[in-house]
Scaffold this active site. Structure first.
Site, PDB file in Angstrom:
ATOM      1  N   GLY A 477       0.797  -1.197   0.000  1.00  9.44           N
ATOM      2  CA  GLY A 477       0.000   0.000   0.000  1.00  9.44           C
ATOM      3  C   GLY A 477       0.844   1.268   0.000  1.00  9.44           C
ATOM      4  O   GLY A 477       0.374   2.324  -0.392  1.00  9.44           O
ATOM      5  N   ASP A 591      -3.259  -2.362   8.331  1.00 15.36           N
ATOM      6  CA  ASP A 591      -3.185  -3.159   7.114  1.00 15.36           C
ATOM      7  C   ASP A 591      -2.636  -4.563   7.397  1.00 15.36           C
ATOM      8  O   ASP A 591      -1.675  -5.002   6.778  1.00 15.36           O
ATOM      9  CB  ASP A 591      -2.319  -2.432   6.070  1.00 15.36           C
ATOM     10  CG  ASP A 591      -2.560  -2.970   4.659  1.00 15.36           C
ATOM     11  OD1 ASP A 591      -3.537  -3.721   4.465  1.00 15.36           O
ATOM     12  OD2 ASP A 591      -1.768  -2.649   3.755  1.00 15.36           O
TER      13      ASP A 591
END
Ligand SMILES: *[C@@H]1O[C@H](CO)[C@@H](O)[C@H](O)[C@H]1NC(C)=O
Ligand SMILES: *[C@@H]1O[C@H](CO)[C@@H](O)[C@H](O)[C@H]1NC(C)=O
Ligand SMILES: *[C@@H]1O[C@H](CO)[C@@H](O)[C@H](O)[C@H]1NC(C)=O
Ligand SMILES: *[C@@H]1O[C@H](CO)[C@@H](O)[C@H](O)[C@H]1NC(C)=O
Ligand SMILES: *[C@@H]1O[C@H](CO)[C@@H](O)[C@H](O)[C@H]1NC(C)=O
Ligand SMILES: *[C@@H]1O[C@H](CO)[C@@H](O)[C@H](O)[C@H]1NC(C)=O
Ligand SMILES: *[C@@H]1O[C@H](CO)[C@@H](O)[C@H](O)[C@H]1NC(C)=O
Length: 774
Positions: A477, A591
């Site tokens: 990400g 995450d």
């Protein structure tokens, strides 16, 4: 026989003639008025469970009156009378009843210890009886009818030394204002009172441990069953321990009993200040539980280390892991040291070193005016202050026997890089030292500035190290990751950050914070680079790559077996506990997914990419868009717009647990094939007590511990509850996976029920077809 007994009888007669006092008859449980006990004489409790007499502890040449277990091979002393007044000659010293008190006189017939009853409380006809539970009591008369506790004039259970026996009390008598507390021995050779005490907390229903009068641990409140800070008591209750807390106008005390009288168990406050419940296992004492955990870092005794009290200093290694004893130490002078974790009283550096060597959790020691300090686990705040600096001290850091140690190109002392194998904190410690040494070297060369212990790299150097970013390890990400090799052959992972919207100073501060975070289950940040728009982070490189590669793409021969998966689940949980609860600032990972779990050579899991969400900014919608590919792990609150808490990580972790069980991605299905949504299926099977092993990854061929699979499924189900308040904190998850706390049957989360109903229009957040929330 006759030849052997005659001399004794004659001797006894001679002594009888010489003295008014009667000689103690053998195997009696009672010391009566005018009887004495000296030399090797003992009294033995009626059932033979306990024995009282003179003993000398460890290597000591002094004698003490003590009580020990009568039926076990290992001499285990539970009570000492004259803790502070040892005797040199046990044959001329005497234990006797004198004017209603039990008294010990030394060689010169001078009183050195006594039960100390005043003349009004004492009874001239009192005798001392050793009871079969280890309690030595002073009571009036000889008859067995006077054995009611109310008639005891004095009891050793009310005056414990370092052992709390079943049936004994730790408490406070509100009338006499007398406290019952434990005091540690000074060391294993000296029973005189040490620094540590275990006392009731008079204000709250708990007890506390103090070191030199300052409190360092509290049991947590009594909840009617256990002390909240000792969750192990819950398991103990199930296996036959009964705990009681009494608080009335006369007294307040804690007591425990064991239902099975054949079990030998005792609680001690050991020389290191740990409270331990020990249980006799036929060949030795085993630790049932201990508090406090010396170190927040898991595996206090090192990976596979075992706490074992009588063997000082209390950690031993499981068979097969003895190699750590061969460890060597690296001398690092000129260091500003972190707070010590334990102080030992020893005479020389050699003793200090050996104390550290034989304790598998010990990672470093220092010996100077301050005494012998030992550190367990990771060493934070280790600072290089310079060898000429008077505040600098010398620390000796353990190098794992299996670490490869090689020299740097320039420095004489050597830049030592340990690529230790295994989940050992040694790696982290050495990385800290490495960073500190790098800092020193670079300072001397007048190059870059450093944030904390992090190395500031030049972009050009990282470009060279990664062969111009040619060996891509993965993308995430926050940017792509490349493999690189530093000039000193250290392999690293270099992450090129994309779109960081922070000023130089703030960026360095944030990264600096991440750099201070060290835990066996977290990927270690080594350095950073920021030149203009180019922002890079340098991490330790982990040989086995990320979890997804092993879980979803492994060929048959390399399938992660169940026990590995369980350990991975536990390791990730521990890493998250550290991020959520132990760091100074709570860090939400945001995450958690298999791609961000990295595995070292031993498949010890390490959580990577933490702290970056914060780096990107508080604008979480931004993170949300960068997470487009990993929606399957997102907690519902991400979409509802409420503030994100650590419970969002708990949710993602739960989703990951389902994947560990199934060996396939939760999202691995077409959007309309919802009946196959694994978490829904698993939740249903778990809650309805169906075929748990049927949920298992086919590649495991059913080879797993059903209880463990069930535990993991229940935990996963709790973690993915829609209401974040119902999800457990990660510390609870760790306790459950460690087997310390049991897990109850979870409800099926509404979100999963919806999916079970297989109504596509209700699929909210598990597929890519939904749009990002506003
Ligand atoms: C104990 O010995 C003293 C003399 O030393 C004697 O007066 C007393 O009667 C004895 N008591 C008993 C119970 O034997
Ligand atoms: C016996 O104890 C007294 C008082 O503590 C002491 O003065 C004396 O030296 C001791 N006797 C021996 C032989 O140690
Ligand atoms: C103990 O007490 C019981 C009754 O309470 C009595 O029958 C018995 O004889 C007593 N035994 C002794 C040794 O005094
Ligand atoms: C705790 O109890 C002690 C004595 O009982 C008292 O002096 C003290 O003020 C109490 N502390 C608190 C915080 O209540
Ligand atoms: C214990 O505390 C006292 C007073 O607070 C202090 O003088 C002494 O040095 C301490 N002892 C140790 C071993 O820390
Ligand atoms: C407290 O002590 C008094 C006097 O000994 C006694 O009458 C009372 O029953 C005791 N209370 C409790 C709860 O044991
Ligand atoms: C020694 O180190 C301390 C802490 O790093 C620092 O504040 C101090 O200035 C140093 N002293 C000298 C003489 O270098």
């Amino acid at each position: 026989m006759i030849m052997r007994t005659y001399p004794n009888v004659i001797l006894a007669l001679i002594i009888l003639c010489l003295s008014n006092n009667k000689i103690l008859s053998h195997a009696a449980d009672t010391l009566s008025p005018n009887q004495t006990l000296s030399g090797d004489q003992t009294i033995v409790s009626s059932g033979g469970n306990f024995e009282l007499g003179f003993f000398s502890p460890g290597k000591s040449s002094k004698y003490y009156i003590g009580i020990w277990y009568g039926k076990i091979t290992e001499k285990t002393v539970i009570w000492v009378a004259n803790r502070e007044a040892p005797i040199s000659d046990k044959n001329s010293a005497q234990l006797k009843i004198s004017e209603g008190n039990l008294m010990l006189v030394n060689e010169s017939q001078i009183e050195v210890w006594s039960t100390g009853l005043s003349t009004t409380d004492s009874r001239s006809s009192a005798s001392a009886v050793l009871l079969d539970d280890g309690n030595l009591v002073l009571r009036q008369g000889l008859g067995s009818n006077s054995s009611s506790p109310a008639q005891y004039l004095w009891e050793s259970f009310d005056n414990p030394s370092h052992t709390w026996m079943p049936g004994g009390r730790i408490g406070y008598n509100k009338i006499t204002k007398k406290k019952q507390s434990l005091t540690s021995w000074k060391n294993s050779d000296d029973p005189s009172p040490g620094l540590f005490t275990h006392e009731p907390d008079l204000n709250q229903s708990q007890y506390v441990l103090r070191r030199n009068n300052s409190e360092y641990w509290a049991s947590g409140a009594w909840d009617g069953f256990i002390f909240s800070g000792i969750p192990e008591m819950r398991t103990a209750r199930k296996s036959g321990y009964d705990y009681t807390f009494v608080n009335n106008e006369n007294e307040s005390y804690y007591m425990y009993k064991i239902r099975d009288p054949s079990l030998l168990s005792r609680q001690i406050l050991d020389v290191s200040g740990q409270l331990k419940q020990l249980m006799w296992m036929g060949a030795g004492w085993n630790v049932y539980w201990y508090q406090p955990k010396q170190c927040e870092v898991p595996a206090y005794c090192g990976e596979f280390g075992v706490c074992n009290e009588p063997s000082f200093p209390f950690c031993s290694c499981l068979e097969g892991f003895k190699h750590r004893r061969k460890d060597e130490f690296m001398m690092s002078p000129g260091m500003g040291l972190p707070q010590y974790s334990r102080l030992l009283r020893v005479e020389s550096r050699g003793e200090c070193k050996s104390a550290c060597s034989i304790d598998c959790s010990c990672t470093a020691y220092a010996y100077d005016e301050g005494g012998c300090s030992l550190w367990d686990g990771g060493i934070l705040n280790l600072k290089w202050v310079g060898e000429g600096n008077s505040s600098g001290r010398t620390i000796y850091i353990r190098l794992s026997a299996y670490s490869s140690v090689f020299r740097g190109q320039k420095s004489d002392k050597g830049v030592i890089i340990g690529a230790a194998v295994g989940c050992s904190m040694v790696v982290l410690v050495m990385l800290a030292v490495l960073a500190a040494m790098w800092e020193r070297r670079r300072r001397s060369c007048g190059t870059n500035k450093v944030e904390g212990s992090l190395v500031a790299f030049k972009y050009k150097d990282l470009q060279n190290a990664t062969k111009n970013f040619s060996d891509k390890l993965g993308g995430g990400g926050f940017g792509s990751v490349y493999r690189g090799t530093l000039p000193n052959s250290t392999v690293v992972a270099v992450k090129k950050l994309e779109s960081v919207n922070q000023g130089e100073k703030q960026f360095r501060a944030e990264v600096g914070t991440i750099g201070t975070i060290q835990h066996v289950n977290l990927v270690r940040l080594l350095g950073l680079c920021r030149e203009g728009k180019k922002q890079l982070l340098v991490y330790e490189y982990l040989q086995n790559g990320s979890l997804d590669l092993h879980l979803f793409k492994a060929d048959e021969s390399k399938v992660l077996d169940w026990s590995m998966r369980y350990q991975i689940a536990l390791g990730i949980a521990r890493g998250l506990v550290y991020l959520h609860e132990k760091c100074r600032d709570c860090i939400i990972h945001c995450d958690i997914k298999p791609e961000n779990i990295l595995l070292d050579t031993d498949f010890c899991p390490k959580v990577g990419d933490f702290g970056l969400a914060k780096l990107i900014g508080r604008d979480f919608s931004r993170v949300l868009t960068t997470m487009r590919g990993t929606r399957g792990y997102l907690a519902p609150e991400w979409l509802s717009g409420v503030a994100i808490t650590t419970k969002a990580d708990v949710y993602s972790y739960g989703m990951l647990l389902f994947e560990l069980v199934s060996g396939r991605r939760n999202t691995e299905l077409s959007a309309y094939d919802t009946a196959n949504f694994f978490p829904s299926l698993a939740a249903s099977v778990t809650v309805n007590r169906g075929d748990i092993l049927g949920l298992l990854d086919n590649s495991l061929n059913g080879d797993a511990d059903e209880e463990e699979v069930s535990t993991i499924c229940k935990v996963a189900c709790w973690c993915v509850q829609d209401d974040e308040h119902m999800r457990p904190p990660m510390s609870r998850v760790v306790q459950i996976l460690e087997g310390v706390v049991a897990v109850s049957l979870p409800p099926i989360p509404q979100g999963l029920k919806v999916l079970l109903a297989a109504r596509p229009e209700h699929i909210v957040f598990f597929t890519d077809s939904t749009t990002t929330a506003n």
